[in-house]
Design a protein around this motif. Sequence first.
Motif, mmCIF file in Angstrom:
data_model
loop_
_atom_site.group_PDB
_atom_site.id
_atom_site.type_symbol
_atom_site.label_atom_id
_atom_site.label_comp_id
_atom_site.label_asym_id
_atom_site.label_seq_id
_atom_site.Cartn_x
_atom_site.Cartn_y
_atom_site.Cartn_z
ATOM 1 N N LEU A 25 -0.006 36.954 37.934
ATOM 2 C CA LEU A 25 0.184 36.756 36.495
ATOM 3 C C LEU A 25 1.569 37.224 36.047
ATOM 4 O O LEU A 25 2.207 36.577 35.206
ATOM 5 N N THR A 26 2.045 38.320 36.606
ATOM 6 C CA THR A 26 3.384 38.802 36.276
ATOM 7 C C THR A 26 4.427 37.774 36.698
ATOM 8 O O THR A 26 5.353 37.454 35.934
ATOM 9 N N ASP A 27 4.270 37.225 37.907
ATOM 10 C CA ASP A 27 5.213 36.221 38.406
ATOM 11 C C ASP A 27 5.181 34.947 37.560
ATOM 12 O O ASP A 27 6.230 34.387 37.221
ATOM 13 N N LEU A 28 3.984 34.465 37.218
ATOM 14 C CA LEU A 28 3.866 33.252 36.404
ATOM 15 C C LEU A 28 4.454 33.461 35.008
ATOM 16 O O LEU A 28 5.065 32.552 34.438
ATOM 17 N N THR A 29 4.273 34.649 34.468
ATOM 18 C CA THR A 29 4.802 34.966 33.140
ATOM 19 C C THR A 29 6.327 34.992 33.166
ATOM 20 O O THR A 29 6.984 34.523 32.228
ATOM 21 N N ALA A 30 6.899 35.488 34.238
ATOM 22 C CA ALA A 30 8.358 35.480 34.392
ATOM 23 C C ALA A 30 8.863 34.049 34.600
ATOM 24 O O ALA A 30 9.836 33.626 33.957
ATOM 25 N N GLU A 31 8.199 33.310 35.466
ATOM 26 C CA GLU A 31 8.640 31.956 35.802
ATOM 27 C C GLU A 31 8.551 30.989 34.625
ATOM 28 O O GLU A 31 9.500 30.245 34.353
ATOM 29 N N HIS A 32 7.418 30.980 33.927
ATOM 30 C CA HIS A 32 7.190 29.972 32.891
ATOM 31 C C HIS A 32 7.562 30.420 31.480
ATOM 32 O O HIS A 32 7.907 29.585 30.641
ATOM 33 N N LEU A 33 7.485 31.718 31.208
ATOM 34 C CA LEU A 33 7.764 32.208 29.860
ATOM 35 C C LEU A 33 9.037 33.052 29.795
ATOM 36 O O LEU A 33 9.376 33.575 28.735
ATOM 37 N N ALA A 34 9.713 33.203 30.943
ATOM 38 C CA ALA A 34 10.988 33.937 31.017
ATOM 39 C C ALA A 34 10.864 35.379 30.526
ATOM 40 O O ALA A 34 11.743 35.896 29.844
ATOM 41 N N LYS A 35 9.756 36.042 30.899
ATOM 42 C CA LYS A 35 9.545 37.435 30.498
ATOM 43 C C LYS A 35 9.919 38.363 31.647
ATOM 44 O O LYS A 35 9.698 38.056 32.819
ATOM 45 N N ASP A 36 10.460 39.514 31.302
ATOM 46 C CA ASP A 36 10.912 40.503 32.275
ATOM 47 C C ASP A 36 9.703 41.116 32.991
ATOM 48 O O ASP A 36 8.872 41.761 32.350
ATOM 49 N N PRO A 37 9.598 40.949 34.301
ATOM 50 C CA PRO A 37 8.468 41.532 35.038
ATOM 51 C C PRO A 37 8.355 43.049 34.874
ATOM 52 O O PRO A 37 7.247 43.592 34.861
ATOM 53 N N ALA A 38 9.477 43.729 34.732
ATOM 54 C CA ALA A 38 9.451 45.188 34.593
ATOM 55 C C ALA A 38 8.802 45.633 33.285
ATOM 56 O O ALA A 38 8.370 46.779 33.168
ATOM 57 N N LEU A 39 8.715 44.732 32.304
ATOM 58 C CA LEU A 39 8.123 45.062 31.010
ATOM 59 C C LEU A 39 6.780 44.362 30.802
ATOM 60 O O LEU A 39 6.245 44.374 29.699
ATOM 61 N N THR A 40 6.243 43.762 31.851
ATOM 62 C CA THR A 40 4.977 43.033 31.757
ATOM 63 C C THR A 40 3.833 43.962 32.116
ATOM 64 O O THR A 40 3.771 44.481 33.232
ATOM 65 N N ALA A 41 2.924 44.164 31.155
ATOM 66 C CA ALA A 41 1.742 45.009 31.368
ATOM 67 C C ALA A 41 0.529 44.106 31.536
ATOM 68 O O ALA A 41 0.344 43.149 30.773
ATOM 69 N N VAL A 42 -0.298 44.410 32.540
ATOM 70 C CA VAL A 42 -1.493 43.613 32.828
ATOM 71 C C VAL A 42 -2.696 44.535 32.900
ATOM 72 O O VAL A 42 -2.673 45.531 33.635
#
Length: 136
Positions: A25-42
């Motif tokens: 989910l972190t990878d998909l969020t970075a790839e498709h929504l251009a969000k920073d993985p380091a700031l992605t909370a799951v």
Amino acid sequence: MPYLHLSLCPAPGADPSLRDLAATLTDLTAEHLAKDPALTAVRIELVPATHWFIGARSLAADTQASYQLQIQVTAGTNTAAQISAYLAAVHAAMGVALGRLHPTSYCVVQQVPADAWGYGGQSQAARRLSIEPAQL
């Protein structure tokens, strides 16, 4: 700085790795929504099939999996095309991880105003104000 909350009910016999789901989910969020993985909370929550109902029927009476993903992003930071691609990619990944998916599985991208949320005690709107002058 997205926040993701995944509720899931795997198919009988499926035992998905929560760490792998979070990474996917972190990878998909970075790839498709251009969000920073380091700031992605799951946050991931497993729900027993006896507690998950679709059409008033328990998934315990079925052989299908289901999920609901809620993701909060700052309003205006993604296009409709990016969100559409994200929804498709998440659904495909959940099918691989959870087994045969019930078609009534949901992903919701909530676009929150920048002044209504943030992290580290600072709103996204305040962050934008503090970053923009430095870029001039």
